[in-house]
Scaffold this motif. Structure first.
Motif, PDB file in Angstrom:
ATOM      1  N   UNK A 274       1.246  18.851 -54.415  1.00 10.50           N
ATOM      2  CA  UNK A 274       0.981  18.962 -52.976  1.00 10.50           C
ATOM      3  C   UNK A 274       2.292  18.947 -52.193  1.00 10.50           C
ATOM      4  N   UNK A 275       3.148  17.991 -52.525  1.00  8.32           N
ATOM      5  CA  UNK A 275       4.433  17.866 -51.826  1.00  8.32           C
ATOM      6  C   UNK A 275       5.292  19.108 -52.056  1.00  8.32           C
ATOM      7  N   UNK A 276       5.223  19.661 -53.259  1.00 11.15           N
ATOM      8  CA  UNK A 276       5.993  20.876 -53.559  1.00 11.15           C
ATOM      9  C   UNK A 276       5.574  22.023 -52.645  1.00 11.15           C
ATOM     10  N   UNK A 277       4.263  22.177 -52.479  1.00 11.61           N
ATOM     11  CA  UNK A 277       3.764  23.235 -51.604  1.00 11.61           C
ATOM     12  C   UNK A 277       4.184  23.031 -50.163  1.00 11.61           C
ATOM     13  N   UNK A 278       4.051  21.799 -49.677  1.00  4.51           N
ATOM     14  CA  UNK A 278       4.421  21.491 -48.289  1.00  4.51           C
ATOM     15  C   UNK A 278       5.923  21.691 -48.081  1.00  4.51           C
ATOM     16  N   UNK A 279       6.701  21.210 -49.043  1.00  6.50           N
ATOM     17  CA  UNK A 279       8.153  21.304 -48.902  1.00  6.50           C
ATOM     18  C   UNK A 279       8.618  22.759 -48.954  1.00  6.50           C
ATOM     19  N   UNK A 280       7.974  23.565 -49.779  1.00  7.94           N
ATOM     20  CA  UNK A 280       8.327  24.991 -49.828  1.00  7.94           C
ATOM     21  C   UNK A 280       8.076  25.651 -48.479  1.00  7.94           C
ATOM     22  N   UNK A 281       6.957  25.304 -47.865  1.00  8.34           N
ATOM     23  CA  UNK A 281       6.628  25.848 -46.539  1.00  8.34           C
ATOM     24  C   UNK A 281       7.669  25.414 -45.503  1.00  8.34           C
ATOM     25  N   UNK A 282       8.040  24.129 -45.544  1.00 10.96           N
ATOM     26  CA  UNK A 282       9.050  23.616 -44.607  1.00 10.96           C
ATOM     27  C   UNK A 282      10.397  24.293 -44.851  1.00 10.96           C
ATOM     28  N   UNK A 283      10.715  24.516 -46.128  1.00  6.02           N
ATOM     29  CA  UNK A 283      11.985  25.166 -46.473  1.00  6.02           C
ATOM     30  C   UNK A 283      12.063  26.566 -45.874  1.00  6.02           C
ATOM     31  N   UNK A 284      10.967  27.291 -45.986  1.00  2.97           N
ATOM     32  CA  UNK A 284      10.925  28.645 -45.413  1.00  2.97           C
ATOM     33  C   UNK A 284      11.135  28.583 -43.900  1.00  2.97           C
ATOM     34  N   UNK A 285      10.496  27.624 -43.248  1.00  8.33           N
ATOM     35  CA  UNK A 285      10.639  27.486 -41.797  1.00  8.33           C
ATOM     36  C   UNK A 285      12.074  27.146 -41.402  1.00  8.33           C
ATOM     37  N   UNK A 286      12.710  26.251 -42.161  1.00  5.05           N
ATOM     38  CA  UNK A 286      14.082  25.841 -41.833  1.00  5.05           C
ATOM     39  C   UNK A 286      15.067  27.001 -41.980  1.00  5.05           C
ATOM     40  N   UNK A 287      14.955  27.714 -43.095  1.00  2.07           N
ATOM     41  CA  UNK A 287      15.850  28.856 -43.303  1.00  2.07           C
ATOM     42  C   UNK A 287      15.578  29.928 -42.257  1.00  2.07           C
ATOM     43  N   UNK A 288      14.306  30.144 -41.973  1.00  2.00           N
ATOM     44  CA  UNK A 288      13.928  31.140 -40.966  1.00  2.00           C
ATOM     45  C   UNK A 288      14.510  30.781 -39.599  1.00  2.00           C
ATOM     46  N   UNK A 289      14.461  29.499 -39.243  1.00  6.97           N
ATOM     47  CA  UNK A 289      14.987  29.062 -37.945  1.00  6.97           C
ATOM     48  C   UNK A 289      16.494  29.276 -37.857  1.00  6.97           C
ATOM     49  N   UNK A 290      17.199  28.950 -38.944  1.00  5.40           N
ATOM     50  CA  UNK A 290      18.659  29.119 -38.951  1.00  5.40           C
ATOM     51  C   UNK A 290      19.042  30.587 -38.794  1.00  5.40           C
ATOM     52  N   UNK A 291      18.346  31.449 -39.507  1.00  9.66           N
ATOM     53  CA  UNK A 291      18.657  32.882 -39.437  1.00  9.66           C
ATOM     54  C   UNK A 291      18.276  33.448 -38.071  1.00  9.66           C
ATOM     55  N   UNK A 292      17.168  32.985 -37.528  1.00 13.62           N
ATOM     56  CA  UNK A 292      16.761  33.465 -36.201  1.00 13.62           C
ATOM     57  C   UNK A 292      17.780  33.083 -35.138  1.00 13.62           C
ATOM     58  N   UNK A 293      18.344  31.882 -35.257  1.00 13.14           N
ATOM     59  CA  UNK A 293      19.385  31.471 -34.303  1.00 13.14           C
ATOM     60  C   UNK A 293      20.621  32.351 -34.433  1.00 13.14           C
ATOM     61  N   UNK A 294      20.936  32.702 -35.687  1.00 12.99           N
ATOM     62  CA  UNK A 294      22.086  33.576 -35.919  1.00 12.99           C
ATOM     63  C   UNK A 294      21.858  34.955 -35.310  1.00 12.99           C
TER      64      UNK A 294
END
Length: 292
Positions: A169-189
């Motif tokens: 469960x945590x793996x799935x949630x963390x993968x989703x959060x990871x995608x959001x974090x990377x997406x946010x960083x790239x969007x800011x760039x």
């Protein structure tokens, strides 16, 4: 004036790229460690299971040949990882060390029994199978008693099932959060280049032409982040292997290779996908909306 502004813009750009690389590498590193945990959950659980001993206490009347035959049959059994014969003299020495005094001098005799400690293969460390093994051993006339920690085994099996479920469960949630974090960083760039995107669009550049350099830049930054994550993962795996050599982490190249490859593919894919949607968003905005 223009030179100082250009330097300022260059510093902002470098800072933006640096933050993207750090974000990607950190998130992918944590994902890799989580993947390592998921892949080795069973191995870790098996390691703990195989530390539980089943102690067979022998009667004083047990003959040496019977003890030898029992030890050999146990060693050949499917459920046995190892079987160690413990003479009562050796058991007395260990107990004396544990309690800090020679109890034989006090009692005048050694009340302990000869025993065989059997460490089982992990698949057999369940309440039902251990009960079957116990009954089989007790059927032998020279076996006095078979002891193992029943509550611990039941608790261990329950906790392993519970932990395995929550790790997934945590793996799935963390993968989703990871995608959001990377997406946010790239969007800011990409956000810092929104006016450039709109200018290119206004002079007639196609959307695919505008997106291409941004996507390639993000993929390159993603690859740098991936290599940083790989280095971190390698250091941690090496350290864990030295601390817990019984887990044999380095001796499973296929699993490690698949994990490192998965991290690479995931990093590149997220970088591409995030940049695609980030640039698409600014391409679809009107000029006056770029200021908000």
């Amino acid at each position: 004036m223009s030179t100082s502004f250009e330097k300022y813009q260059k510093r902002r750009l470098i800072s933006s790229y640096f933050s993207v690389v750090i974000s990607i590498s950190l998130v992918l590193f944590l994902l890799g460690m989580l993947g390592l945990l998921v892949l080795n959950t069973k191995k870790v659980a098996d390691h703990f299971k195989e530390q539980i001993a089943l102690s067979i206490y022998l009667k004083e009347t047990a003959k040496e040949v019977e003890i030898t035959q029992l030890q050999k049959s146990l060693s050949l059994a499917d459920y046995t990882k190892s079987a160690v014969y413990v003479p009562k003299e050796e058991a007395a020495e260990k107990l004396s060390v544990e309690i800090g005094e020679d109890f034989i001098d006090y009692l005048g005799d050694n009340p302990l029994q000869n025993s065989i400690d059997v460490f089982l293969n992990a698949d057999f460390v369940t309440p039902e199978l251990m009960e079957e093994i116990t009954n089989e051993l007790l059927a032998k006339g020279f076996v006095d008693e078979v002891i193992y920690d029943k509550p611990l085994i039941a608790l261990l099996n329950d906790n392993i099932k519970r932990i395995s479920f929550w790790v997934l469960i945590i793996s799935g949630v963390f993968t989703f959060i990871a995608v959001l974090l990377i997406n946010s960083s790239i969007r800011l760039s990409v956000y810092s280049k929104r006016f450039t995107i709109k200018t290119m669009q206004m002079v007639g550049a196609t959307k695919s032409f505008i997106r291409k350099p941004f996507i390639w830049k993000s993929i390159k930054l993603g690859v740098v982040g991936i290599f940083v994550a790989w280095i971190g993962m390698g250091v941690v795996i090496y350290s864990l292997n030295k601390t817990f050599p019984e887990l044999l982490l380095i001796e499973q190249p296929l699993i490690l290779g698949a994990m490192f490859l998965s991290i690479f593919v995931l990093g590149v894919f997220i970088s591409w996908l995030s940049t695609f949607f980030a640039t698409q968003r600014f391409l679809n905005l009107r000029t006056d909306e770029l200021y908000y």
